[in-house]
Design an enzyme around this catalytic site. Structure first.
Site, PDB file in Angstrom:
ATOM      1  N   ASP A  72       0.822  -1.209   0.000  1.00  6.46           N
ATOM      2  CA  ASP A  72       0.000   0.000   0.000  1.00  6.46           C
ATOM      3  C   ASP A  72       0.853   1.254   0.000  1.00  6.46           C
ATOM      4  O   ASP A  72       2.032   1.244   0.373  1.00  6.46           O
ATOM      5  CB  ASP A  72      -0.970   0.002   1.181  1.00  6.46           C
ATOM      6  CG  ASP A  72      -0.274  -0.055   2.538  1.00  6.46           C
ATOM      7  OD1 ASP A  72       0.707  -0.820   2.664  1.00  6.46           O
ATOM      8  OD2 ASP A  72      -0.715   0.651   3.471  1.00  6.46           O
ATOM      9  N   GLU A 134       0.005  -1.429   5.645  1.00  5.22           N
ATOM     10  CA  GLU A 134       1.095  -1.027   6.531  1.00  5.22           C
ATOM     11  C   GLU A 134       0.963   0.442   6.903  1.00  5.22           C
ATOM     12  O   GLU A 134       1.226   0.831   8.056  1.00  5.22           O
ATOM     13  CB  GLU A 134       2.446  -1.278   5.835  1.00  5.22           C
ATOM     14  CG  GLU A 134       3.664  -1.037   6.725  1.00  5.22           C
ATOM     15  CD  GLU A 134       4.198   0.393   6.703  1.00  5.22           C
ATOM     16  OE1 GLU A 134       5.090   0.702   7.524  1.00  5.22           O
ATOM     17  OE2 GLU A 134       3.728   1.209   5.877  1.00  5.22           O
TER      18      GLU A 134
END
Length: 383
Positions: A72, A134
């Protein structure tokens, strides 16, 4: 072509902002790996809208090396980009695009290494671990680690490829993010003493947070390896009130503790709760028994402090050609890998000076250097 530069161009084109699904990127990587006969495991979230990926190349019955990254990226909303954020733009030896530094550049280098890994006679396995979410609290990797903890053989090393300009990093701070909801009693502002002003009481709590933070600055709490060398406390978001002529019944604020690996950040939260219960709430309830102060955890991850004399430190020093071990101010998933019994270091291409900013970039030189580092790793585990 499977060069790291070409693979990065493909990866950047996937909008994997944390609020979006990462499945298109993960499925591309799965298909890429399966094209080299590398089987993959996908570990989905409950909604099956996102997934971690885990793959092993080489003999799985012995400890190996994990190459780990998150899929991400942070949003581009409101940032003054001069290039298209989800298209790779090359200019003056720099590769621009969201995630180029943090951290699709590293993932591209890992994927570019796959043909060499498959063709080598590995005496130790190499694992590829890619996570989701994350950037919003190291959320996705936890289910991946839960799977790994069930396995009889733990990896000997994990390399988290966050951008460190390929300098070996052995430590970072942990983080605890909390929310405090203050509920008082509304009334007309002309009769303010009859109400319970949630904003004013929230301000008292925020002031106490500042005092707690100031105590953590004392020299006896310092660790000179970090910058700043102490645990920090800050309030980042506050919301309350409806109109100026209404005593506000509700106020909410979010705060975080960035803690040295040796410090338990829950001590700050507990100290603030004790102050709220003993000093603030009794005065609120003297006016309205319905008054409340509630705390909830938003996210947390542990710090990382790998021993400079450990096997993990020696390995990363040999791969990147440097024993100039350092620390970083930002957090990573490294603390979670370490807590799962997997020795962990942080080392990847690019700099966080470019991460999270408009016109994020990684230099082509850094990608090439990362390719070389991974090749040195490969040579060290080849028969």
């Amino acid at each position: 072509m499977n060069s790291s530069r070409d693979l990065l161009e493909t990866l950047v084109a996937f909008d994997t902002t944390s609020r979006e699904s990462n499945l298109h990127l993960i499925e591309f990587i799965r298909d890429y790996l399966e094209g080299f006969d590398v089987p993959c495991e996908l570990i989905y979230n409950e909604q099956r809208s996102k997934a971690n990926l885990f793959a092993t190349i080489g003999p799985a019955d012995r400890p190996g090396i994990v190459l780990s990254g998150h899929s991400d990226v942070v949003p581009v909303d409101g940032q003054p980009w001069t290039v298209a954020p989800f298209e790779l733009t090359e200019r003056d030896g720099k590769l621009f695009g969201r995630g180029t530094a943090d951290m699709k550049g590293y993932i591209a280098c890992v994927l570019a290494l796959v043909p060499s890994l498959v063709n080598a006679r590995l005496r130790l396995p190499v694992h590829i671990a890619l996570s989701y979410d994350e950037e919003v609290g190291c959320l996705g990797v936890r289910s991946l680690l839960a799977e790994l903890e069930q396995r009889p053989v733990k990896p000997m090393l994990c390399i988290i490829g966050e951008p460190t300009e390929l300098k070996p990093v052995l430590g970072h701070k942990g983080k605890l993010a909390m929310r405090c909801d203050v509920h008082g009693e509304a009334c007309h502002s002309a009769y303010a003493p009859l109400g319970v002003n949630a904003i004013e009481y929230a301000a008292e709590l925020i002031g106490e947070l500042g005092r707690i933070g100031n105590r953590l600055k004392a020299p006896e709490h310092h660790d000179a390896r970090f910058d700043p060398p102490f645990s920090t406390v800050q309030t980042g978001v506050i919301c309350g009130g409806k109109a100026l002529n209404i005593v506000p019944a509700d106020c909410r604020f979010d705060f975080e503790i960035r803690a040295l690996p040796s410090y338990d950040p829950s001590e700050v939260a507990q100290a603030l709760k004790a102050f709220a219960e003993q000093q603030v709430l009794p005065r609120m309830r003297a006016v309205s028994e319905q008054s409340e102060i509630r705390f909830s955890q938003l996210s947390a991850y542990p710090g990382l402090a790998t021993d400079a004399h450990s096997e993990a430190a020696e390995l990363i020093a040999s791969f990147c050609g440097s024993r100039a071990f350092g620390t970083v101010a930002f957090g990573t998933e490294g603390g979670l890998f370490d807590a799962a019994g997997i020795p962990t270091v942080v080392c990847g291409p690019g700099s966080m000076d470019q991460g999270h900013k408009p016109d994020e970039f990684v230099s082509l030189e850094q990608l090439i250097a990362c390719d070389a580092m991974l090749q040195r790793m490969l040579l060290s585990i080849t028969e």
